[in-house]
Design a protein around this motif. Structure first.
Motif, PDB file in Angstrom:
ATOM      1  N   ALA A 122      35.646  36.395  76.602  1.00 25.47           N
ATOM      2  CA  ALA A 122      34.400  37.883  77.338  1.00 25.47           C
ATOM      3  C   ALA A 122      35.657  38.584  78.711  1.00 25.47           C
ATOM      4  O   ALA A 122      34.899  40.066  78.297  1.00 25.47           O
ATOM      5  N   LEU A 123      36.450  38.582  79.306  1.00 24.60           N
ATOM      6  CA  LEU A 123      37.150  39.593  79.975  1.00 24.60           C
ATOM      7  C   LEU A 123      37.886  40.538  79.089  1.00 24.60           C
ATOM      8  O   LEU A 123      37.368  41.869  79.831  1.00 24.60           O
ATOM      9  N   ALA A 124      38.250  39.531  78.506  1.00 18.78           N
ATOM     10  CA  ALA A 124      39.040  41.237  77.641  1.00 18.78           C
ATOM     11  C   ALA A 124      38.639  42.324  76.578  1.00 18.78           C
ATOM     12  O   ALA A 124      38.779  43.020  76.853  1.00 18.78           O
ATOM     13  N   PHE A 125      37.161  41.380  75.557  1.00 19.09           N
ATOM     14  CA  PHE A 125      36.396  41.723  75.322  1.00 19.09           C
ATOM     15  C   PHE A 125      35.938  43.488  76.058  1.00 19.09           C
ATOM     16  O   PHE A 125      35.464  44.584  75.735  1.00 19.09           O
ATOM     17  N   GLY A 126      35.049  42.704  77.273  1.00 18.73           N
ATOM     18  CA  GLY A 126      34.656  43.916  78.453  1.00 18.73           C
ATOM     19  C   GLY A 126      35.828  45.157  78.749  1.00 18.73           C
ATOM     20  O   GLY A 126      34.969  45.749  78.907  1.00 18.73           O
ATOM     21  N   VAL A 127      36.661  44.312  79.867  1.00 15.92           N
ATOM     22  CA  VAL A 127      37.391  45.887  80.037  1.00 15.92           C
ATOM     23  C   VAL A 127      37.832  46.581  79.179  1.00 15.92           C
ATOM     24  O   VAL A 127      38.232  47.301  79.350  1.00 15.92           O
ATOM     25  N   ALA A 128      38.173  46.396  77.246  1.00 18.96           N
ATOM     26  CA  ALA A 128      38.566  47.438  76.226  1.00 18.96           C
ATOM     27  C   ALA A 128      37.455  47.539  75.675  1.00 18.96           C
ATOM     28  O   ALA A 128      38.071  49.067  75.714  1.00 18.96           O
ATOM     29  N   LEU A 129      36.122  47.566  76.319  1.00 24.71           N
ATOM     30  CA  LEU A 129      34.967  48.345  75.823  1.00 24.71           C
ATOM     31  C   LEU A 129      35.472  49.598  75.683  1.00 24.71           C
ATOM     32  O   LEU A 129      35.365  50.921  74.965  1.00 24.71           O
ATOM     33  N   VAL A 130      35.547  50.528  77.089  1.00 27.06           N
ATOM     34  CA  VAL A 130      34.889  52.284  77.240  1.00 27.06           C
ATOM     35  C   VAL A 130      36.414  52.583  76.756  1.00 27.06           C
ATOM     36  O   VAL A 130      36.343  53.851  76.713  1.00 27.06           O
ATOM     37  N   PRO A 131      37.481  52.176  77.476  1.00 30.87           N
ATOM     38  CA  PRO A 131      39.388  52.765  77.413  1.00 30.87           C
ATOM     39  C   PRO A 131      38.738  53.164  75.248  1.00 30.87           C
ATOM     40  O   PRO A 131      39.207  54.374  74.638  1.00 30.87           O
ATOM     41  N   MET A 132      38.777  52.006  74.849  1.00 28.68           N
ATOM     42  CA  MET A 132      38.828  51.853  73.000  1.00 28.68           C
ATOM     43  C   MET A 132      38.500  52.827  72.508  1.00 28.68           C
ATOM     44  O   MET A 132      37.964  53.518  71.591  1.00 28.68           O
ATOM     45  N   GLY A 133      36.608  53.151  73.619  1.00 30.10           N
ATOM     46  CA  GLY A 133      35.842  53.412  73.120  1.00 30.10           C
ATOM     47  C   GLY A 133      36.323  55.405  72.479  1.00 30.10           C
ATOM     48  O   GLY A 133      35.385  55.640  71.916  1.00 30.10           O
ATOM     49  N   ARG A 134      36.662  55.401  73.799  1.00 30.55           N
ATOM     50  CA  ARG A 134      37.154  57.412  74.370  1.00 30.55           C
ATOM     51  C   ARG A 134      38.063  57.159  73.647  1.00 30.55           C
ATOM     52  O   ARG A 134      38.910  58.188  72.328  1.00 30.55           O
ATOM     53  N   LEU A 135      38.928  56.265  72.829  1.00 30.20           N
ATOM     54  CA  LEU A 135      40.040  56.276  72.167  1.00 30.20           C
ATOM     55  C   LEU A 135      39.651  56.892  70.327  1.00 30.20           C
ATOM     56  O   LEU A 135      40.731  57.467  69.910  1.00 30.20           O
ATOM     57  N   GLY A 136      38.638  56.170  70.154  1.00 30.78           N
ATOM     58  CA  GLY A 136      38.423  55.978  69.146  1.00 30.78           C
ATOM     59  C   GLY A 136      37.813  57.519  68.568  1.00 30.78           C
ATOM     60  O   GLY A 136      37.454  57.999  67.802  1.00 30.78           O
ATOM     61  N   ASP A 137      37.269  58.309  70.163  1.00 33.70           N
ATOM     62  CA  ASP A 137      36.959  59.908  69.685  1.00 33.70           C
ATOM     63  C   ASP A 137      37.740  60.866  69.699  1.00 33.70           C
ATOM     64  O   ASP A 137      37.467  61.641  69.515  1.00 33.70           O
ATOM     65  N   ALA A 138      38.754  60.271  70.500  1.00 35.70           N
ATOM     66  CA  ALA A 138      39.998  61.002  70.411  1.00 35.70           C
ATOM     67  C   ALA A 138      41.113  61.107  68.900  1.00 35.70           C
ATOM     68  O   ALA A 138      41.480  62.292  69.044  1.00 35.70           O
ATOM     69  N   ARG A 139      41.007  59.906  68.716  1.00 38.08           N
ATOM     70  CA  ARG A 139      42.207  59.493  67.590  1.00 38.08           C
ATOM     71  C   ARG A 139      40.695  59.308  65.781  1.00 38.08           C
ATOM     72  O   ARG A 139      39.694  59.549  66.347  1.00 38.08           O
ATOM     73  N   SER A 140      41.817  58.787  65.246  1.00 39.54           N
ATOM     74  CA  SER A 140      40.969  59.111  63.824  1.00 39.54           C
ATOM     75  C   SER A 140      40.301  56.992  64.196  1.00 39.54           C
ATOM     76  O   SER A 140      40.646  56.494  64.516  1.00 39.54           O
ATOM     77  N   ARG A 141      38.919  57.739  64.553  1.00 37.09           N
ATOM     78  CA  ARG A 141      38.055  56.576  64.553  1.00 37.09           C
ATOM     79  C   ARG A 141      38.405  55.545  63.231  1.00 37.09           C
ATOM     80  O   ARG A 141      38.576  54.016  64.143  1.00 37.09           O
ATOM     81  N   ARG A 142      39.046  55.317  61.922  1.00 33.64           N
ATOM     82  CA  ARG A 142      39.228  54.573  61.296  1.00 33.64           C
ATOM     83  C   ARG A 142      40.003  53.847  61.238  1.00 33.64           C
ATOM     84  O   ARG A 142      40.478  52.986  61.312  1.00 33.64           O
ATOM     85  N   THR A 143      41.208  54.373  61.992  1.00 34.94           N
ATOM     86  CA  THR A 143      42.509  53.896  62.427  1.00 34.94           C
ATOM     87  C   THR A 143      42.022  53.187  63.471  1.00 34.94           C
ATOM     88  O   THR A 143      42.330  52.330  63.518  1.00 34.94           O
ATOM     89  N   VAL A 144      41.754  53.381  64.668  1.00 35.58           N
ATOM     90  CA  VAL A 144      41.449  52.782  64.989  1.00 35.58           C
ATOM     91  C   VAL A 144      40.558  51.054  64.958  1.00 35.58           C
ATOM     92  O   VAL A 144      40.901  50.099  65.590  1.00 35.58           O
ATOM     93  N   PHE A 145      39.476  51.418  64.692  1.00 36.39           N
ATOM     94  CA  PHE A 145      38.596  50.346  63.831  1.00 36.39           C
ATOM     95  C   PHE A 145      39.345  49.469  63.384  1.00 36.39           C
ATOM     96  O   PHE A 145      39.404  47.946  63.266  1.00 36.39           O
ATOM     97  N   MET A 146      40.293  49.668  61.784  1.00 43.62           N
ATOM     98  CA  MET A 146      41.405  48.910  61.305  1.00 43.62           C
ATOM     99  C   MET A 146      42.413  48.533  61.861  1.00 43.62           C
ATOM    100  O   MET A 146      43.004  46.702  62.026  1.00 43.62           O
ATOM    101  N   ILE A 147      42.973  49.594  63.458  1.00 39.41           N
ATOM    102  CA  ILE A 147      43.425  48.287  64.310  1.00 39.41           C
ATOM    103  C   ILE A 147      43.246  47.263  65.295  1.00 39.41           C
ATOM    104  O   ILE A 147      43.537  45.781  64.990  1.00 39.41           O
ATOM    105  N   GLY A 148      41.860  47.139  65.487  1.00 40.32           N
ATOM    106  CA  GLY A 148      41.266  46.446  65.621  1.00 40.32           C
ATOM    107  C   GLY A 148      40.850  45.064  64.861  1.00 40.32           C
ATOM    108  O   GLY A 148      40.612  43.827  65.553  1.00 40.32           O
ATOM    109  N   VAL A 149      40.547  45.269  64.081  1.00 41.09           N
ATOM    110  CA  VAL A 149      40.269  44.026  63.265  1.00 41.09           C
ATOM    111  C   VAL A 149      41.333  43.730  62.997  1.00 41.09           C
ATOM    112  O   VAL A 149      41.324  42.433  62.916  1.00 41.09           O
TER     113      VAL A 149
END
Length: 500
Positions: free
Chosen positions: A68-95
């Protein structure tokens, strides 16, 4: 002889684009469901996991709270990373990260390996979730967007509902020694399939021209502060008195919390985007809603953990029987969540007040019944779980809607991200507090699981009671505001409710 009618190329192209959008939605929904399923599916596997790995109480707490902690801490910065980079690529890295860590958790030879794997798994989930919302925002407009978010909400409810059942079935299939491993391994084929189709079905997006600030120092300070809060709650040997734990770390956590606030102000003065949007803390509706959601999730998340331990270890229920016992909660929450979306504009904050009272009543009923039950305990507890679940469905979605209603649309994305972060961190701290109390009560009562459950439920009710205080306070504020309306500085956006 007449020629065959020719198809309209423009219409055909639009139909193809429409099909492509909904196929892309199916892909991201599958990934979102996988991360949410992993919250509830693991609960019923914990007792067999403890036996299989010879894990102690502290290991169990880290396995749950770390995710739960790691999930919560990652949400905001990773959302911005998806905005700044290819969202598809960030999504696939996460999966990919989520899939690999699931395999590592399933193959874990020791408790500390699975604890680390769960943290990485939570981080992967924190990468995936904001991309799901981002794809919906980018792919759909108007009514289609509302429909897509409704599907997302239904997916959340369905994942929560089938998690305990699926977990119980997998544990039954694999047996006590191997069943808990199947609970993690089930993510592997799903994750591989998602990665294979994601590149084909998800649209590529160009990186944002504007530079996105990920605020790495803010993320680090925030994460370390929360870990230091969790550590004395989680780390403690069996039978060790609570007074012997390193509570001095809470002072260090408070100092880091202050450093975090000072850093955020400094980072903002440099023109950078901060981890938390300080302006949102000036919006009363947002502060009340954020506080309500944090305390609600602090209590809500641990309900199923302590109930599962009581049923499987205390009463020797199978994992499947334990999953069936808590299913009425998920079913009730799914039903009332669908209804609450239609009632929120009419009843407003009253929905959360009514829902929190219903949850409290259901938990009090369970607390009163447990010491006196024998035989078919799961069946006898089902009505109380159903009542609590019906209340739970009236809280979460309306709270997001009302919390963001007075937020400037420009800040809706960061506002939704902060809400999710607060919920996940609240979950981590709540699980640590309630499980620590549960295990301490178990030690002091020499293995009385009914008494340990009752004590844990009372703490849970206290957390939900605090959430109720914030709900009532916001209700009174809104009532006074209606009687003495003030000028609105920004019109509410009808869609920010979906940003989270």
């Amino acid at each position: 002889m007449t020629s065959a009618p020719t198809s309209d190329p423009t219409r055909t192209r639009e139909q193809d684009q429409e099909r492509s959008r909904w196929r892309a939605l199916a892909v991201v929904m599958a990934a979102g469901a996988m991360t949410l399923l992993d919250v509830s599916i693991v609960n019923v596997a914990l007792p067999t996991l403890r036996v299989g790995l010879n894990a102690d109480d502290s290991d169990v707490q880290w396995i749950v709270a770390g995710y739960a902690l790691a999930f919560g801490v990652a949400l905001v910065p990773m959302g911005r990373l998806g905005d700044a980079r290819s969202r598809r690529t960030v999504f696939m890295i996460g999966v990919a990260l989520f899939t690999l860590s699931s395999a590592a958790a399933g193959a874990a030879p020791t408790p500390w390996v699975i604890s680390i794997a769960r943290v990485v798994q939570g981080f992967g989930g924190g990468i995936i979730t904001p991309q799901v919302s981002g794809f919906i925002q980018n792919l759909f407009q108007g009514r289609d967007r509302a429909k897509a978010f409704s599907i997302f909400g239904a997916t959340i409810g369905l994942s929560t509902a089938i998690g305990p059942l699926l977990g119980g079935l997998l544990v039954a299939l694999g047996g006590e020694s191997y069943g808990w491993r199947l609970v993690f391994y089930v993510n592997v084929p799903i994750g591989i399939a998602i990665i294979l189709v994601a590149r084909k079905l998800l649209p590529a997006s160009a990186p944002s021209k504007g530079r996105q600030s990920l605020d790495p120092v803010g993320v680090l300070l925030f994460a370390v502060a929360v870990v230091l809060v969790l550590y004395p709650l989680v780390e403690g040997g069996q039978g060790e008195p609570l007074s012997a734990r390193p509570w001095w770390l809470l002072g260090v956590a408070a100092a880091l919390g202050l450093a975090f606030v000072l850093w955020e102000r400094l980072w903002r003065r440099r023109g950078k985007e901060t981890l938390i949007d300080l302006d949102l803390l000036k919006v009363p509706a947002y502060v009340f809603g954020l506080s309500l959601g944090t305390f609600y999730f602090a209590g809500f998340t641990a309900i199923f953990l302590v109930t599962t331990l009581y049923l499987q270890v205390g009463l020797h229920y199978t994992a499947l029987q334990a999953g069936l016992t808590t299913t009425p909660f998920a079913v009730g929450a799914a039903v009332s969540a669908l209804v609450s979306g239609r009632l929120v504009e009419r009843l407003g904050r009253w929905l959360a007040v009514i829902g929190l009272v219903m949850i409290s009543a259901g938990l009090v009923l369970i607390d009163l019944l447990v010491p006196h039950l024998s035989g078919m305990v799961g069946v006898k507890l089902a009505p109380a779980f159903l009542l609590a679940g019906l209340g739970g469905g009236l809280v979460v979605t309306p709270n997001v809607t009302l919390t963001l209603a007075e937020v400037d649309p420009v800040h809706a994305g960061s506002g939704g991200g902060m809400l999710q972060t607060a919920q996940r961190v609240g979950s981590a701290i709540g699980v640590a507090v309630i499980l620590a109390q549960f295990f301490a009560a178990l030690a002091s009562t020499k293995g009385d699981y009914a008494e340990a459950l009752s004590m844990a439920l009372r703490t849970t009710i206290a957390f939900i009671g605090v959430a109720l205080v914030f709900a009532v306070a916001d209700l009174l504020r809104r009532t006074g505001h209606d009687r003495h309306p003030e000028p609105q500085h920004a019109a509410p956006d009808p869609e920010p409710r979906h940003a989270a």
